[in-house]
Write a protein that holds these residues in place. Structure first.
Motif, short mmCIF file in Angstrom:
data_model
loop_
_atom_site.label_atom_id
_atom_site.label_comp_id
_atom_site.label_asym_id
_atom_site.label_seq_id
_atom_site.Cartn_x
_atom_site.Cartn_y
_atom_site.Cartn_z
N PRO A 1 -7.34 -0.25 0.31
CA PRO A 1 -7.00 -1.69 0.43
C PRO A 1 -5.71 -2.07 -0.43
O PRO A 1 -4.71 -2.92 0.03
CB PRO A 1 -8.20 -2.45 -0.24
N ALA A 2 -5.75 -1.19 -1.47
CA ALA A 2 -4.19 -1.66 -2.29
C ALA A 2 -3.42 -0.55 -2.52
O ALA A 2 -3.71 0.66 -2.26
CB ALA A 2 -4.57 -1.87 -3.82
N LYS A 3 -1.97 -0.74 -2.18
CA LYS A 3 -1.08 0.39 -2.05
C LYS A 3 -0.94 1.13 -3.46
O LYS A 3 -0.99 0.25 -4.53
CB LYS A 3 0.41 -0.10 -1.73
N GLN B 1 -8.01 -12.35 -6.23
CA GLN B 1 -6.34 -12.46 -6.75
C GLN B 1 -6.56 -13.42 -8.01
O GLN B 1 -5.99 -13.32 -8.98
CB GLN B 1 -5.49 -13.05 -5.90
N ASN C 1 1.11 -4.12 -5.38
CA ASN C 1 -0.29 -4.47 -5.08
C ASN C 1 -0.65 -5.78 -6.16
O ASN C 1 0.05 -6.11 -7.08
CB ASN C 1 -1.39 -3.47 -5.29
N VAL C 2 -1.74 -6.37 -5.93
CA VAL C 2 -2.16 -7.66 -6.64
C VAL C 2 -2.44 -7.24 -8.14
O VAL C 2 -1.74 -7.89 -9.13
CB VAL C 2 -3.35 -8.20 -6.18
N TYR C 3 -3.00 -6.22 -8.37
CA TYR C 3 -3.29 -5.70 -9.80
C TYR C 3 -2.04 -5.59 -10.52
O TYR C 3 -1.91 -6.21 -11.53
CB TYR C 3 -4.06 -4.42 -9.64
N ASP D 1 -8.37 -2.14 -5.98
CA ASP D 1 -8.54 -2.56 -4.47
C ASP D 1 -9.47 -3.79 -4.44
O ASP D 1 -8.96 -4.59 -3.72
CB ASP D 1 -9.43 -1.48 -3.99
N LYS D 2 -10.45 -4.05 -5.32
CA LYS D 2 -10.90 -5.52 -5.32
C LYS D 2 -9.90 -6.69 -5.97
O LYS D 2 -10.11 -7.79 -5.35
CB LYS D 2 -12.08 -5.50 -6.28
N GLU E 1 -7.31 -7.07 -4.68
CA GLU E 1 -6.68 -7.75 -3.31
C GLU E 1 -7.44 -8.78 -2.65
O GLU E 1 -6.71 -9.69 -2.17
CB GLU E 1 -6.48 -6.60 -2.18
N THR E 2 -8.65 -8.86 -3.09
CA THR E 2 -9.49 -10.14 -2.44
C THR E 2 -9.96 -11.04 -3.56
O THR E 2 -10.51 -12.27 -3.57
CB THR E 2 -10.72 -9.46 -1.75
#
Length: 284
Positions: free
Chosen positions: A247-249, A73, A125-127, A67-68, A70-71
């Motif tokens: 926050p992250a899918k 990146q 998601n970003v991860y 989730d982190k 996402e912010t």
């Protein structure tokens, strides 16, 4: 004596490798934390690798705060992609064997059948996107590397889903758990053993592999198994992901097909409840 470097040594997988290392005294082990192998400081990373001078690298270090990410990146990408590139290039230049750990989050979750190594990747998601970028970088710079995708990792070490659920099952009368995300958990001790089976195998066969424990379950069903084994009386309710926004899918379906690693390396994959029972014996 050959040297094995384990990055991310204080994480779940690194910690399980440390336990396992006692069975492999023929190697000199280097368990590197963030100060010894700085995946978030690319300026010093190559020099650190040269100083340590390993023969084998088990790259367990990663940015895993889904989730982190996402912010954060940029940081996630530095650790999960750019640092992987430096490690992969170093391993290529010095003929070092490299096993790099990746994730089921490289998939979008729309499949209905177990995902093979050739399945189309489409992170949501970003991860997942940074981990997929790291896979591509690793394969491009070092085709001799081995990448293992895994999922839902837990252990007796660190913070993880199993330990959190154990605590909640004891503290609360009722808990709600997502029941529409399907996959299979991975006991980090099992994955550590698989990595060493590969390291000590007669033949090094590069490429992408999947590994998790056997079973096709939801997170809700996983908690029911934890409850059953632990003998907890808390009421467990299944809820849809939509009722627990993050926050992250997360991919709705990320079950990994393990056929390749079984066939190529003769890996025996334990059923998830068997491994869960082993882990819970340690009073997680």
């Amino acid at each position: 004596m050959k040297k094995i470097l384990v990055t991310g040594a204080t994480g779940q997988l690194g910690s399980e490798l440390k336990v396992l290392s006692e069975n492999y005294a023929q190697y000199e082990w280097i368990f590197a934390d963030r100060t010894q192998v700085s995946l978030d400081n690319l300026d010093v990373l190559k020099k650190q690798l040269e100083v340590l001078s390993p023969n084998i690298i088990l790259n367990c270090g990663a940015y895993t705060a889904v989730d982190k990410a996402e912010t954060e990146q940029e940081l996630a990408n530095m650790i999960n992609d750019l640092a992987v590139g430096i490690i992969a290039q170093y391993a290529k230049d010095y003929s070092v064997k490299l096993i790099h750990i990746s994730t089921d989050y490289v998939f979008d979750g729309t499949s209905s059948v177990a995902l093979t190594e050739e399945a189309v990747t489409k992170p949501i998601n970003v991860y997942g996107a940074t981990k997929r970028a790291g896979e591509l970088t690793c394969l491009k710079l070092n085709p001799d590397a081995i990448i293992i995708r895994t999922s839902w990792v837990y252990s007796r070490f660190g913070n993880n889903f199993v330990k959190t659920m154990q605590r909640l099952l004891q503290e609360r009368d009722t808990i709600s758990v997502v029941n529409d995300q399907i996959g299979s958990p991975t006991y980090a001790a099992d994955l550590a053993q698989v990595m060493m089976n590969i390291v000590t195998a007669q033949e090094w066969i590069a490429g992408m592999y999947n590994y998790s424990n056997e079973g096709e379950i939801s997170w809700y069903e996983f908690v029911l198994a934890i409850q059953e084994i632990g003998g907890y009386t808390c009421e467990v309710n299944g809820i849809p992901s939509s009722a627990y926004p993050m926050p992250a899918k997360r991919p709705a379906f990320s079950l990994l097909d393990k056929s390749k690693i079984k066939e190529v390396y003769g890996i025996d994959v334990p059923e998830y409840k068997v491994s869960l029972k082993k882990c819970l014996k340690f009073k997680v």
